[in-house]
Design a protein around this motif. Sequence first.
Motif, PDB file in Angstrom:
ATOM      1  N   ARG A 171       0.809  -1.221   0.000  1.00 31.46           N
ATOM      2  CA  ARG A 171       0.000   0.000   0.000  1.00 31.46           C
ATOM      3  C   ARG A 171       0.845   1.276   0.000  1.00 31.46           C
ATOM      4  NH1 ARG A 171      -3.407   1.603   3.770  1.00 31.46           N
ATOM      5  NH2 ARG A 171      -4.957   2.317   2.270  1.00 31.46           N
ATOM      6  N   TRP A 172       2.157   1.162   0.115  1.00 28.69           N
ATOM      7  CA  TRP A 172       2.976   2.356   0.294  1.00 28.69           C
ATOM      8  C   TRP A 172       2.855   3.324  -0.873  1.00 28.69           C
ATOM      9  CZ3 TRP A 172       6.955   3.851  -2.941  1.00 28.69           C
ATOM     10  CH2 TRP A 172       7.396   2.914  -3.874  1.00 28.69           C
ATOM     11  N   LYS A 173       2.514   2.835  -2.061  1.00 32.19           N
ATOM     12  CA  LYS A 173       2.397   3.712  -3.222  1.00 32.19           C
ATOM     13  C   LYS A 173       1.111   4.523  -3.210  1.00 32.19           C
ATOM     14  CE  LYS A 173       5.081   0.762  -6.366  1.00 32.19           C
ATOM     15  NZ  LYS A 173       5.052   0.002  -7.647  1.00 32.19           N
ATOM     16  N   ASN A 174       0.097   4.033  -2.511  1.00 33.38           N
ATOM     17  CA  ASN A 174      -1.232   4.643  -2.598  1.00 33.38           C
ATOM     18  C   ASN A 174      -1.669   5.391  -1.342  1.00 33.38           C
ATOM     19  OD1 ASN A 174      -1.595   3.422  -5.210  1.00 33.38           O
ATOM     20  ND2 ASN A 174      -2.088   1.494  -4.183  1.00 33.38           N
ATOM     21  N   VAL A 175      -1.127   5.035  -0.195  1.00 32.69           N
ATOM     22  CA  VAL A 175      -1.589   5.631   1.049  1.00 32.69           C
ATOM     23  C   VAL A 175      -1.051   7.055   1.193  1.00 32.69           C
ATOM     24  CG1 VAL A 175       0.355   4.749   2.411  1.00 32.69           C
ATOM     25  CG2 VAL A 175      -1.824   5.229   3.536  1.00 32.69           C
ATOM     26  N   SER A 176      -1.911   7.962   1.675  1.00 27.77           N
ATOM     27  CA  SER A 176      -1.504   9.357   1.864  1.00 27.77           C
ATOM     28  C   SER A 176      -0.879   9.548   3.240  1.00 27.77           C
ATOM     29  CB  SER A 176      -2.718  10.280   1.726  1.00 27.77           C
ATOM     30  OG  SER A 176      -3.634  10.059   2.776  1.00 27.77           O
ATOM     31  N   LEU A 177      -0.126  10.643   3.379  1.00 29.60           N
ATOM     32  CA  LEU A 177       0.488  10.954   4.671  1.00 29.60           C
ATOM     33  C   LEU A 177      -0.563  11.188   5.747  1.00 29.60           C
ATOM     34  CD1 LEU A 177       3.425  13.311   3.606  1.00 29.60           C
ATOM     35  CD2 LEU A 177       3.570  10.939   4.402  1.00 29.60           C
ATOM     36  N   SER A 178      -1.678  11.822   5.363  1.00 26.04           N
ATOM     37  CA  SER A 178      -2.732  12.083   6.352  1.00 26.04           C
ATOM     38  C   SER A 178      -3.366  10.781   6.828  1.00 26.04           C
ATOM     39  CB  SER A 178      -3.802  13.001   5.747  1.00 26.04           C
ATOM     40  OG  SER A 178      -4.415  12.390   4.628  1.00 26.04           O
ATOM     41  N   GLU A 179      -3.529   9.818   5.910  1.00 23.82           N
ATOM     42  CA  GLU A 179      -4.091   8.528   6.305  1.00 23.82           C
ATOM     43  C   GLU A 179      -3.113   7.767   7.196  1.00 23.82           C
ATOM     44  OE1 GLU A 179      -6.117   4.493   4.381  1.00 23.82           O
ATOM     45  OE2 GLU A 179      -5.239   6.023   3.068  1.00 23.82           O
ATOM     46  N   MET A 180      -1.823   7.868   6.881  1.00 26.71           N
ATOM     47  CA  MET A 180      -0.819   7.223   7.719  1.00 26.71           C
ATOM     48  C   MET A 180      -0.822   7.814   9.121  1.00 26.71           C
ATOM     49  SD  MET A 180       2.318   6.867   4.978  1.00 26.71           S
ATOM     50  CE  MET A 180       3.434   6.132   6.160  1.00 26.71           C
ATOM     51  N   ALA A 181      -0.924   9.130   9.191  1.00 27.94           N
ATOM     52  CA  ALA A 181      -0.965   9.791  10.497  1.00 27.94           C
ATOM     53  C   ALA A 181      -2.204   9.363  11.265  1.00 27.94           C
ATOM     54  CB  ALA A 181      -0.938  11.298  10.321  1.00 27.94           C
ATOM     55  N   GLN A 182      -3.335   9.265  10.570  1.00 29.65           N
ATOM     56  CA  GLN A 182      -4.575   8.852  11.218  1.00 29.65           C
ATOM     57  C   GLN A 182      -4.471   7.424  11.754  1.00 29.65           C
ATOM     58  OE1 GLN A 182      -8.027   9.364   8.730  1.00 29.65           O
ATOM     59  NE2 GLN A 182      -9.451   8.674  10.307  1.00 29.65           N
TER      60      GLN A 182
END
Length: 333
Positions: free
Chosen positions: A163-174
């Motif tokens: 998923r590293w190509k598709n996930v956003s920084l905001s989603e990762m933070a969440q």
Amino acid sequence: MKRKIAKQAASAALFLLISALLLNTVGLALRPVRTDFGAVWKPYLAEPKNSLDYLYLGSSYAYCDVNPCLVYSVSGLTGYVMAGPEQTLSIAYWYLKEALRTQTPKTVLIEASALGFQPYQNYTQINVGYMPAGFNKLRAVFSASEPDLRTGLLFELYFYHSRWKNVSLSEMAQSLLPGKTDTLKGYTSVEGTFNDISDGPFQREDPDEALYAENYAWLCKILELCVKKGIRPVVVFHPTYSRFSPTFYDRVGTDLARDWPDISYCNWSEDLEPSGLNPASDFYDPGHLNQSGATRFSVWLGDFLTSQLSLSPRAQSSDNTAAWRSAASVWTT
């Protein structure tokens, strides 16, 4: 020389530990955020400690049918649906163990359709994977999960590295930040009606003897845990158009009466009228209520909990009372 070797060994162990923690953090960051359709641990853990009057265990038959905010609107009772998709009773047992670390409910309701589930259903990765890290998750991994899933359940990066190509920084933070309370309380609203409901009710396959015995043993572990903690357990089957045989429901009642004579057992599988359910408008499919049906059933359930089970609301802080009233208003206005 021995001190040097010991120091090197300690350094190597520390390096491996830090590496494992970093890899696990990356895996958690890549894991999709989950707020509905069960396994919703982050918003549950955001609830004030020891503030819930009841918990609801089960599968989608629980989280699609029960809206705790509507239960609250008619009863003042605070509750949460700690269920998961196709969740087995073995996983539900570890869910309850983990859930009781932060809450002291007076009642636990178990929607018992999982007595007919296979030992492993389709969503173990979701149900176990989203549990908080700790002893209870480890026990769920090794006692209630498929062996071929255990690597990913222990190391999230195994499942979610792509998923590293598709996930956003905001989603990762969440994913990494602590959760917040929401207005769902474990409920998931589904829309639509089942067009062929007039062909029902539909027959579900009863479990065979070995499967029933295994599932019933896990149900007994849940009941035993409740009794040990001073919690009143209630085993229920919801109103449905996808039913086991009458013989099956009778057997469950007979077994519970023999082994747990003080436990409440409620077979509502054919009781649509008390809760005002209309098959033509209130079912998303034969087994699940849509939002209209869940509204009717949840309002009826609130009255049942107070009038039939004599469950009364516990004292709440003014902030939590305001939060629950605000959450209920989302569903009542």
